[in-house]
Motif scaffolding. Structure first.
Motif, PDB file in Angstrom:
ATOM      1  N   CYS A  25      17.658 -18.844   8.714  1.00  0.00           N
ATOM      2  CA  CYS A  25      17.784 -18.905  10.171  1.00  0.00           C
ATOM      3  C   CYS A  25      17.694 -20.357  10.645  1.00  0.00           C
ATOM      4  O   CYS A  25      16.729 -21.057  10.318  1.00  0.00           O
ATOM      5  CB  CYS A  25      16.676 -18.074  10.817  1.00  0.00           C
ATOM      6  SG  CYS A  25      16.648 -18.204  12.613  1.00  0.00           S
ATOM      7  N   GLU A  27      17.148 -21.358  13.587  1.00  0.00           N
ATOM      8  CA  GLU A  27      16.163 -21.477  14.662  1.00  0.00           C
ATOM      9  C   GLU A  27      14.738 -21.628  14.135  1.00  0.00           C
ATOM     10  O   GLU A  27      13.984 -22.479  14.578  1.00  0.00           O
ATOM     11  CB  GLU A  27      16.228 -20.244  15.582  1.00  0.00           C
ATOM     12  CG  GLU A  27      17.582 -20.021  16.233  1.00  0.00           C
ATOM     13  CD  GLU A  27      17.946 -21.137  17.204  1.00  0.00           C
ATOM     14  OE1 GLU A  27      17.034 -21.691  17.832  1.00  0.00           O
ATOM     15  OE2 GLU A  27      19.150 -21.451  17.323  1.00  0.00           O
ATOM     16  N   CYS A  28      14.375 -20.761  13.173  1.00  0.00           N
ATOM     17  CA  CYS A  28      12.976 -20.766  12.733  1.00  0.00           C
ATOM     18  C   CYS A  28      12.816 -21.026  11.236  1.00  0.00           C
ATOM     19  O   CYS A  28      11.699 -21.154  10.746  1.00  0.00           O
ATOM     20  CB  CYS A  28      12.296 -19.445  13.101  1.00  0.00           C
ATOM     21  SG  CYS A  28      12.809 -18.049  12.089  1.00  0.00           S
ATOM     22  N   CYS A  39      17.983 -12.482  13.137  1.00  0.00           N
ATOM     23  CA  CYS A  39      16.840 -12.942  12.350  1.00  0.00           C
ATOM     24  C   CYS A  39      15.666 -11.962  12.485  1.00  0.00           C
ATOM     25  O   CYS A  39      15.252 -11.617  13.585  1.00  0.00           O
ATOM     26  CB  CYS A  39      16.418 -14.331  12.805  1.00  0.00           C
ATOM     27  SG  CYS A  39      14.955 -14.943  11.941  1.00  0.00           S
ATOM     28  N   SER A  41      12.707 -12.539  11.812  1.00  0.00           N
ATOM     29  CA  SER A  41      11.482 -13.237  12.165  1.00  0.00           C
ATOM     30  C   SER A  41      11.430 -13.609  13.654  1.00  0.00           C
ATOM     31  O   SER A  41      10.423 -13.390  14.313  1.00  0.00           O
ATOM     32  CB  SER A  41      11.356 -14.495  11.297  1.00  0.00           C
ATOM     33  OG  SER A  41      10.203 -15.212  11.655  1.00  0.00           O
ATOM     34  N   CYS A  42      12.535 -14.160  14.180  1.00  0.00           N
ATOM     35  CA  CYS A  42      12.496 -14.646  15.569  1.00  0.00           C
ATOM     36  C   CYS A  42      13.545 -13.981  16.462  1.00  0.00           C
ATOM     37  O   CYS A  42      13.676 -14.343  17.632  1.00  0.00           O
ATOM     38  CB  CYS A  42      12.669 -16.165  15.607  1.00  0.00           C
ATOM     39  SG  CYS A  42      14.343 -16.710  15.228  1.00  0.00           S
TER      40      CYS A  42
HETATM   41 ZN   LIG Z   1      14.675 -17.001  12.964  1.00  0.00          ZN
END
Ligand SMILES: [Zn+2]
Length: 138
Positions: A25, A27-28, A39, A41-42
């Motif tokens: 990802c 982003e994270c 994602c 996770s985020c």
């Molecule tokens: Zn993410």
């Protein structure tokens, strides 16, 4: 597991099935499997960077299938008997489902270290389907 996969879909996805590709990802930085979608996770809906995992992980959950397997695994089950399937968390953090091989299915436990290997899964429409399985490592 268990969903019918048409041949064109199979061939399109062949590459990632052989290589085991995760999506990183942007982003994270979390690793996702499969390497597409949102994602885990985020929740970012972003284009993942494809990453090849090192290939080792830890068993998070395991179930021994000794009957009532999905139809495409009938032949496998007849040939191999009971088999273990479950969830593995890779060193990169992504979790994915898989079958365990090269071991006594009853001896796979949560927390065991495993490594990914490409193995024949089953045959459909006369074509062997290959995919990633996990085998225990010392
Ligand atoms: Zn993410």
């Amino acid at each position: 597991m268990g969903a019918y996969v048409s041949l064109p879909t199979w061939w399109r996805s062949n590459d990632s099935r052989y290589r085991l590709v995760l999506g990183k990802c942007p982003e994270c930085g979390a690793h996702n499997f499969p390497a597409e979608g949102v994602c885990a996770s985020c929740n970012a809906d972003a284009d993942f960077e494809e990453v090849e995992p090192e290939g080792t992980g830890t068993v998070q959950a395991v179930t021994v299938i000794s009957g009532g397997a999905p139809p495409e695994f009938d032949e496998y089950q007849t040939r191999e008997g009971a088999f273990a399937t479950g969830i593995v968390e890779l060193a990169e953090g992504a979790r994915l489902p898989g079958m365990f091989c090269d071991c006594d299915p009853s001896e796979v436990s949560r927390g065991d270290r495993v490594e990914a290997v490409v193995r024949r899964l089953y045959e459909q429409e006369g074509v062997p389907r290959y995919g990633v399985k996990f085998r225990p490592v010392e």
